[in-house]
Write an enzyme that holds these catalytic residues in place. Structure first.
Site, mmCIF file in Angstrom:
data_model
loop_
_atom_site.group_PDB
_atom_site.id
_atom_site.type_symbol
_atom_site.label_atom_id
_atom_site.label_comp_id
_atom_site.label_asym_id
_atom_site.label_seq_id
_atom_site.Cartn_x
_atom_site.Cartn_y
_atom_site.Cartn_z
ATOM 1 C CG HIS A 87 30.411 80.514 73.834
ATOM 2 N ND1 HIS A 87 30.511 79.287 74.480
ATOM 3 C CD2 HIS A 87 29.080 80.760 73.710
ATOM 4 C CE1 HIS A 87 29.304 78.815 74.724
ATOM 5 N NE2 HIS A 87 28.417 79.686 74.271
ATOM 6 N N PRO A 88 32.671 83.855 70.875
ATOM 7 C CG PRO A 88 32.147 85.339 69.128
ATOM 8 C CD PRO A 88 31.575 84.208 69.943
#
Length: 526
Positions: free
Chosen positions: A459-460
């Site tokens: 989930h960058p």
């Protein structure tokens, strides 16, 4: 020459190509580094981890992470139509109301919960039907689990006994509780943004798709973005944009492209021989992500991957859209507050009725179930930077997981809660023996376990953040005709999985580009 050139046919780019091409007088060029999504495994939900380290995966990795015994953490990212929505676990989570109100309160007018909810609704076709909190009839299919593994129900029951009440819906703006996750699936198959948004509009004469094309830089005419350069079949090609260039390359590669184009920290760019167009130190900074750490337990009961590919289950998928092949692996989970006084959860759980070990790269060799906790609102910040001036080189990524004492405290509390859930009767009765578990519930043993066994949740966000790199209309500050539309524009990480928020950002960005949403200044005046 096109009106709009969109870089990246992923979770955001497919949405924009669909919405902008609704106007037949507008021409859209969508450029994607990867191939079309014709491989069957891209569409069968249970197979997603089998796509890791294949030609559909950028196969990134972090630099040695200081808090994780200097381990390099594997970072899968989709390199195919649909981007990471073609590789992810399909969990549909919007985040918490407070996440978006925080964005608004940071000065990003138009991004509060009440502002963004209509775009979640517009995107959604929820099988539960339309309601105050859900949409029906949108491009993106959202469904309940069609796998329904009994171990997931046992986890929910155990969580409730451990003090986390059951919850039916995590997408109302409030999240506390445990339950089954909804997923982006249609008739039991993956509903990526390529399936939902792109394929239906490819027949439009004003949509041009250029796959297998690596974009190397943004082109400029003076201070205005005029197109992009891409390598197509080994040759450089200029794709010109009359109105705008829109980067949708994700939290690692949108900042990489800006820096390759001379927009970034001047000292770093100069050291690599890149001509500096705009000294913008914030590009690539502010990287945030979710780190998962938990436990894996052997069981005598059949689990998902070991029993999925039978003739009976293939028939279930093909005829009824249900069964083990529809499993998104992380079927259940929830949100919890690790201490009193918080106004929203700080821990998220993911439960999988399968052995998910060694960053998902270990082939399951026995029946097991896995679940873990992540710091859902981390205070740690990392950075994306260039490894070289060569566009084909992978960027240098340091996520800096658990870089603060605050994050460590929450992570330890989350793993300790996993151990408490383990001991509850509904789940304990399935356990045969431990596989990966801390030596005890002491802080020292939990920290050692986290350092050795944790993995990324993919989930960058944050590397082209609103308020620093882009403005509230997602226009890159300091130049004209250039926007960024993807998870990189999030100033702070949402509480939960980030695919649904990324799709929402693209839905709203389409209106911003078309000028059908009031400008932030006008909204503020009103």
């Amino acid at each position: 020459m096109y009106d709009y050139v969109i870089v990246g046919a992923g979770s955001a780019g497919c949405v924009l190509a669909n919405r902008l091409s609704e106007d037949p007088d507008v021409s859209v060029c969508l450029v994607e580094a990867g191939p079309p999504d014709t491989e069957e495994g891209l569409h069968i939900p249970v197979a997603f981890s089998q796509l890791y380290k294949t030609p559909f995966d950028w196969d990134f990795a972090t630099e040695p992470e200081p808090a994780l015994d200097d381990r390099s953490v594997y970072l899968p990212r989709g390199r195919v139509l649909g981007g990471s929505s073609s590789l992810n676990a399909m969990i549909y989570i919007r985040g918490n109301r407070r996440d978006y109100d925080e964005w608004r309160d940071l000065g990003n007018v138009g991004w509060g919960w009440d502002d963004v909810l209509p775009y979640f609704l517009r995107a959604e076709d929820n099988e539960r039907g339309a309601s105050e909190h859900h949409g029906a009839g949108g491009p993106l299919s959202v469904s309940d689990s069609h796998s329904m593994h009994p171990l997931a129900d046992a986890f929910v029951e155990a969580g409730a006994l451990a003090g986390i009440p059951a919850r039916e819906d995590f997408n109302t703006g409030e999240q506390d509780g445990v339950g089954r996750y909804q997923v982006t699936q249609r008739d039991g198959m993956r509903c990526s943004t390529a399936v939902a948004y792109l394929h239906p509009v490819l027949p439009r004469p004003n949509v041009t798709l250029v796959p297998m094309a690596l974009v190397t830089r943004v082109l400029f005419d003076g201070s205005r973005a005029s197109g992009v350069e891409a390598v197509v079949e080994g040759k450089p090609v200029a794709l010109e944009a009359e109105r705008e260039v829109i980067l949708c390359a994700g939290a690692y590669q949108s900042p990489q492209l800006l820096m390759l184009s001379g927009i970034g920290p001047a000292d770093e760019l100069g050291a690599l021989g890149i001509d500096v167009r705009l000294d913008q130190p914030a590009v690539g900074g502010n990287l945030q992500d979710h780190l998962n750490a938990g436990i894996i337990l052997f069981t005598d009961d059949p689990t998902t991957l070991e029993t999925a590919e039978t003739e009976e289950n293939v028939a279930l998928l093909q005829t009824q859209g249900r069964g083990p092949l529809t499993s998104n692996i992380a079927e259940a989970g929830g949100f919890w507050r690790s201490r009193d006084g918080l106004d929203a959860p700080d821990v998220q759980f993911h439960f999988a009725p399968v052995m998910f070990a060694e960053e998902g790269l270990l082939e399951p060799f026995d029946h097991a179930y896995s679940y873990g906790a992540c710091v859902v609102k981390p205070s740690s910040r990392g950075r994306v930077s260039l490894r070289s001036a060569d566009p084909s080189d992978k960027p240098r990524i340091l996520t800096n997981f658990l870089g603060t004492d605050e994050d460590w405290a929450v992570q330890v509390a989350g793993v300790r809660k996993c151990l408490e859930i383990r001991e509850q009767a509904p789940l304990k009765r399935f356990e045969r023996a431990p596989y990966e578990v801390p030596d005890s519930d002491s802080e020292e043993d939990i920290r050692a376990h986290v350092r050795a066994k944790s993995h990324q949740l993919y989930h960058p966000v944050g590397t082209c953040a609103m308020g620093s790199v882009v403005d509230a209309e997602l226009r890159v500050r300091g130049v004209d005709g250039l926007r960024v539309v993807d998870a990189s524009v999030m100033p702070t990480l949402t509480r939960g999985n980030t695919n649904a928020p990324t799709i929402m950002i693209a839905e709203r960005a389409a209106d911003l580009v078309r000028g059908t949403v009031a400008a932030p200044e006008a909204a503020a005046t009103a």
